[in-house]
Scaffold this motif. Structure first.
Motif, PDB file in Angstrom:
ATOM      1  N   ALA A 179       0.831  -1.207   0.000  1.00 45.61           N
ATOM      2  CA  ALA A 179       0.000   0.000   0.000  1.00 45.61           C
ATOM      3  C   ALA A 179       0.863   1.253   0.000  1.00 45.61           C
ATOM      4  CB  ALA A 179      -0.926  -0.002   1.213  1.00 45.61           C
ATOM      5  N   ARG A 180       1.910   1.262   0.806  1.00 47.06           N
ATOM      6  CA  ARG A 180       2.796   2.425   0.845  1.00 47.06           C
ATOM      7  C   ARG A 180       3.563   2.575  -0.463  1.00 47.06           C
ATOM      8  NH1 ARG A 180       3.342   1.059   6.458  1.00 47.06           N
ATOM      9  NH2 ARG A 180       5.202  -0.212   6.069  1.00 47.06           N
ATOM     10  N   PHE A 181       3.937   1.432  -1.055  1.00 47.13           N
ATOM     11  CA  PHE A 181       4.608   1.458  -2.353  1.00 47.13           C
ATOM     12  C   PHE A 181       3.718   2.114  -3.402  1.00 47.13           C
ATOM     13  CE2 PHE A 181       4.858  -0.595  -6.527  1.00 47.13           C
ATOM     14  CZ  PHE A 181       6.164  -0.352  -6.887  1.00 47.13           C
ATOM     15  N   MET A 182       2.448   1.730  -3.436  1.00 46.78           N
ATOM     16  CA  MET A 182       1.522   2.275  -4.427  1.00 46.78           C
ATOM     17  C   MET A 182       1.342   3.779  -4.238  1.00 46.78           C
ATOM     18  SD  MET A 182       0.715  -0.132  -6.508  1.00 46.78           S
ATOM     19  CE  MET A 182      -0.782   0.422  -7.344  1.00 46.78           C
ATOM     20  N   GLU A 183       1.254   4.222  -3.002  1.00 42.19           N
ATOM     21  CA  GLU A 183       1.134   5.656  -2.733  1.00 42.19           C
ATOM     22  C   GLU A 183       2.397   6.393  -3.167  1.00 42.19           C
ATOM     23  OE1 GLU A 183       0.350   5.971   1.404  1.00 42.19           O
ATOM     24  OE2 GLU A 183      -1.678   5.120   1.271  1.00 42.19           O
ATOM     25  N   ARG A 184       3.540   5.790  -2.883  1.00 42.72           N
ATOM     26  CA  ARG A 184       4.827   6.400  -3.224  1.00 42.72           C
ATOM     27  C   ARG A 184       4.974   6.564  -4.734  1.00 42.72           C
ATOM     28  NH1 ARG A 184       7.750   2.563  -0.960  1.00 42.72           N
ATOM     29  NH2 ARG A 184       7.368   3.435   1.086  1.00 42.72           N
ATOM     30  N   VAL A 185       4.620   5.517  -5.477  1.00 42.81           N
ATOM     31  CA  VAL A 185       4.759   5.570  -6.928  1.00 42.81           C
ATOM     32  C   VAL A 185       3.731   6.523  -7.538  1.00 42.81           C
ATOM     33  CG1 VAL A 185       4.650   4.226  -9.056  1.00 42.81           C
ATOM     34  CG2 VAL A 185       5.747   3.255  -7.027  1.00 42.81           C
ATOM     35  N   ALA A 186       2.508   6.478  -7.036  1.00 42.93           N
ATOM     36  CA  ALA A 186       1.453   7.334  -7.588  1.00 42.93           C
ATOM     37  C   ALA A 186       1.775   8.814  -7.422  1.00 42.93           C
ATOM     38  CB  ALA A 186       0.121   7.021  -6.922  1.00 42.93           C
ATOM     39  N   ALA A 187       2.596   9.139  -6.455  1.00 36.29           N
ATOM     40  CA  ALA A 187       2.944  10.536  -6.196  1.00 36.29           C
ATOM     41  C   ALA A 187       4.016  11.067  -7.147  1.00 36.29           C
ATOM     42  CB  ALA A 187       3.421  10.696  -4.752  1.00 36.29           C
ATOM     43  N   ARG A 188       4.639  10.203  -7.912  1.00 34.01           N
ATOM     44  CA  ARG A 188       5.711  10.642  -8.802  1.00 34.01           C
ATOM     45  C   ARG A 188       5.130  11.457  -9.962  1.00 34.01           C
ATOM     46  NH1 ARG A 188      10.504   8.207  -7.739  1.00 34.01           N
ATOM     47  NH2 ARG A 188      11.332   8.773  -9.797  1.00 34.01           N
ATOM     48  N   PRO A 189       5.728  12.601 -10.282  1.00 34.98           N
ATOM     49  CA  PRO A 189       5.212  13.431 -11.382  1.00 34.98           C
ATOM     50  C   PRO A 189       5.102  12.698 -12.707  1.00 34.98           C
ATOM     51  CG  PRO A 189       6.776  14.681 -10.054  1.00 34.98           C
ATOM     52  CD  PRO A 189       6.832  13.258  -9.563  1.00 34.98           C
ATOM     53  N   ALA A 190       6.073  11.839 -13.031  1.00 33.38           N
ATOM     54  CA  ALA A 190       6.025  11.105 -14.296  1.00 33.38           C
ATOM     55  C   ALA A 190       4.827  10.165 -14.344  1.00 33.38           C
ATOM     56  CB  ALA A 190       7.315  10.318 -14.505  1.00 33.38           C
ATOM     57  N   VAL A 191       4.507   9.553 -13.216  1.00 32.80           N
ATOM     58  CA  VAL A 191       3.350   8.661 -13.152  1.00 32.80           C
ATOM     59  C   VAL A 191       2.075   9.464 -13.350  1.00 32.80           C
ATOM     60  CG1 VAL A 191       2.060   7.089 -11.666  1.00 32.80           C
ATOM     61  CG2 VAL A 191       4.558   7.008 -11.688  1.00 32.80           C
ATOM     62  N   GLN A 192       1.998  10.598 -12.701  1.00 32.40           N
ATOM     63  CA  GLN A 192       0.814  11.433 -12.840  1.00 32.40           C
ATOM     64  C   GLN A 192       0.639  11.938 -14.269  1.00 32.40           C
ATOM     65  OE1 GLN A 192       1.037  14.478  -9.799  1.00 32.40           O
ATOM     66  NE2 GLN A 192       1.256  12.970  -8.162  1.00 32.40           N
ATOM     67  N   ARG A 193       1.742  12.247 -14.943  1.00 31.08           N
ATOM     68  CA  ARG A 193       1.644  12.688 -16.336  1.00 31.08           C
ATOM     69  C   ARG A 193       1.150  11.562 -17.241  1.00 31.08           C
ATOM     70  NH1 ARG A 193       6.415  15.561 -14.967  1.00 31.08           N
ATOM     71  NH2 ARG A 193       7.773  13.941 -15.850  1.00 31.08           N
ATOM     72  N   ALA A 194       1.664  10.348 -17.009  1.00 29.50           N
ATOM     73  CA  ALA A 194       1.230   9.210 -17.824  1.00 29.50           C
ATOM     74  C   ALA A 194      -0.241   8.898 -17.596  1.00 29.50           C
ATOM     75  CB  ALA A 194       2.097   7.991 -17.528  1.00 29.50           C
ATOM     76  N   LEU A 195      -0.679   8.937 -16.340  1.00 26.79           N
ATOM     77  CA  LEU A 195      -2.089   8.684 -16.029  1.00 26.79           C
ATOM     78  C   LEU A 195      -2.976   9.735 -16.695  1.00 26.79           C
ATOM     79  CD1 LEU A 195      -1.865   7.804 -12.228  1.00 26.79           C
ATOM     80  CD2 LEU A 195      -2.340   6.214 -14.086  1.00 26.79           C
ATOM     81  N   GLN A 196      -2.574  10.984 -16.592  1.00 25.19           N
ATOM     82  CA  GLN A 196      -3.359  12.060 -17.197  1.00 25.19           C
ATOM     83  C   GLN A 196      -3.443  11.885 -18.710  1.00 25.19           C
ATOM     84  OE1 GLN A 196      -1.749  16.016 -16.671  1.00 25.19           O
ATOM     85  NE2 GLN A 196      -3.748  16.971 -16.957  1.00 25.19           N
ATOM     86  N   ALA A 197      -2.327  11.514 -19.323  1.00 24.40           N
ATOM     87  CA  ALA A 197      -2.310  11.333 -20.776  1.00 24.40           C
ATOM     88  C   ALA A 197      -3.243  10.210 -21.216  1.00 24.40           C
ATOM     89  CB  ALA A 197      -0.885  11.037 -21.243  1.00 24.40           C
ATOM     90  N   GLU A 198      -3.427   9.212 -20.354  1.00 21.83           N
ATOM     91  CA  GLU A 198      -4.301   8.079 -20.699  1.00 21.83           C
ATOM     92  C   GLU A 198      -5.726   8.276 -20.186  1.00 21.83           C
ATOM     93  OE1 GLU A 198      -2.753   4.215 -20.029  1.00 21.83           O
ATOM     94  OE2 GLU A 198      -0.774   4.677 -20.881  1.00 21.83           O
ATOM     95  N   GLY A 199      -5.990   9.440 -19.586  1.00 24.61           N
ATOM     96  CA  GLY A 199      -7.339   9.729 -19.101  1.00 24.61           C
ATOM     97  C   GLY A 199      -7.709   8.944 -17.872  1.00 24.61           C
ATOM     98  N   LEU A 200      -6.724   8.660 -17.027  1.00 23.57           N
ATOM     99  CA  LEU A 200      -6.933   7.841 -15.833  1.00 23.57           C
ATOM    100  C   LEU A 200      -6.688   8.663 -14.577  1.00 23.57           C
ATOM    101  CD1 LEU A 200      -4.872   4.749 -17.000  1.00 23.57           C
ATOM    102  CD2 LEU A 200      -7.362   4.953 -17.067  1.00 23.57           C
ATOM    103  N   SER A 201      -7.301   8.244 -13.487  1.00 24.71           N
ATOM    104  CA  SER A 201      -6.986   8.795 -12.180  1.00 24.71           C
ATOM    105  C   SER A 201      -6.160   7.756 -11.437  1.00 24.71           C
ATOM    106  CB  SER A 201      -8.266   9.108 -11.390  1.00 24.71           C
ATOM    107  OG  SER A 201      -8.837   7.908 -10.886  1.00 24.71           O
ATOM    108  N   PRO A 202      -5.479   8.145 -10.350  1.00 24.97           N
ATOM    109  CA  PRO A 202      -4.688   7.158  -9.595  1.00 24.97           C
ATOM    110  C   PRO A 202      -5.489   5.961  -9.113  1.00 24.97           C
ATOM    111  CG  PRO A 202      -4.047   9.357  -8.977  1.00 24.97           C
ATOM    112  CD  PRO A 202      -5.259   9.500  -9.863  1.00 24.97           C
ATOM    113  N   ALA A 203      -6.796   6.122  -8.955  1.00 24.40           N
ATOM    114  CA  ALA A 203      -7.632   5.037  -8.429  1.00 24.40           C
ATOM    115  C   ALA A 203      -8.186   4.130  -9.513  1.00 24.40           C
ATOM    116  CB  ALA A 203      -8.773   5.597  -7.588  1.00 24.40           C
TER     117      ALA A 203
END
Length: 207
Positions: A179-203
């Motif tokens: 769970a902490r790993f997932m939170e840590r990775v989801a907080a990375r700017p590159a991850v957030q950019r990729a999610l946004q580009a694919e129309g996804l939210s962290p959840a």
């Protein structure tokens, strides 16, 4: 360079790595259901396997299979420390984790995503997957990422397949390190950019 992807699929892993590497690329949507591109052309002409990801280089050559693609990306930017140097024992540790995620986690979810699979088989696979995730949780007890202190190629892949657990009813309750790993990775700017580009939210997650 072009990345062919489907939102939330395993192609999200190289999508994340490309942003981490800060490499220029074009993202092209490829439907895993219709096997068509946005312009209606046949994706099988790009990748005869019919699935994502595919990385197409400027000279027209193409590379498929996520674990191979993420290692290629990492090797282009060694200063980013996304993969250990080739030939070192740590590089084989990376391949060890990529193989584990591919064979023991990703492949198992394939059973759950198959609508033709009997529910009894899916129930057994959910138990097996939870057991496989337990091993990962234990590994993360002593370090923030799979290979230690640095986020890398295997972590992006693990993050993507773990996103599938909740919608596929794989119970990861109690896996505090995961769970902490997932939170840590989801907080990375590159991850957030990729999610946004694919129309996804962290959840959100999608096969």
């Amino acid at each position: 360079m072009k990345l062919y992807y489907s939102p939330g699929a395993c192609s999200l892993s190289p999508h994340i790595l490309l942003h981490e590497a800060e490499m220029p690329f074009e993202a092209h949507l490829a439907s895993t259901k219709t096997h068509k591109l946005a312009d209606g052309s046949d994706y099988y002409q790009i990748n005869p396997k019919g699935y994502v990801p595919t990385l197409e280089f400027d000279d027209g050559q193409r590379l498929t299979e996520g674990p191979a693609i993420v290692q290629w990306i990492a090797d282009q930017v060694p200063h980013k420390r996304l993969a250990p140097p080739a030939g070192t024992l740590e590089r084989y540790r990376l391949m060890e984790w990529l193989n584990y995620i591919t064979a023991e986690l990703h492949k198992g979810f394939g059973v759950l995503f198959n609508p033709a699979m009997p529910e009894e088989a899916k129930a057994l696979m959910r138990l097996k997957l939870a057991d496989r995730f337990r091993f990962v949780d234990q590994a993360l007890a002593s370090r923030p990422y799979l290979l230690g202190q640095d986020f890398g190629a295997a972590d992006a892949y693990l993050y993507v397949v773990t996103r599938w657990a909740a919608p596929m009813q794989v119970d990861l309750a109690g896996f505090e390190h995961m769970a902490r790993f997932m939170e840590r990775v989801a907080a990375r700017p590159a991850v957030q950019r990729a999610l946004q580009a694919e129309g996804l939210s962290p959840a959100q997650a999608k096969a």
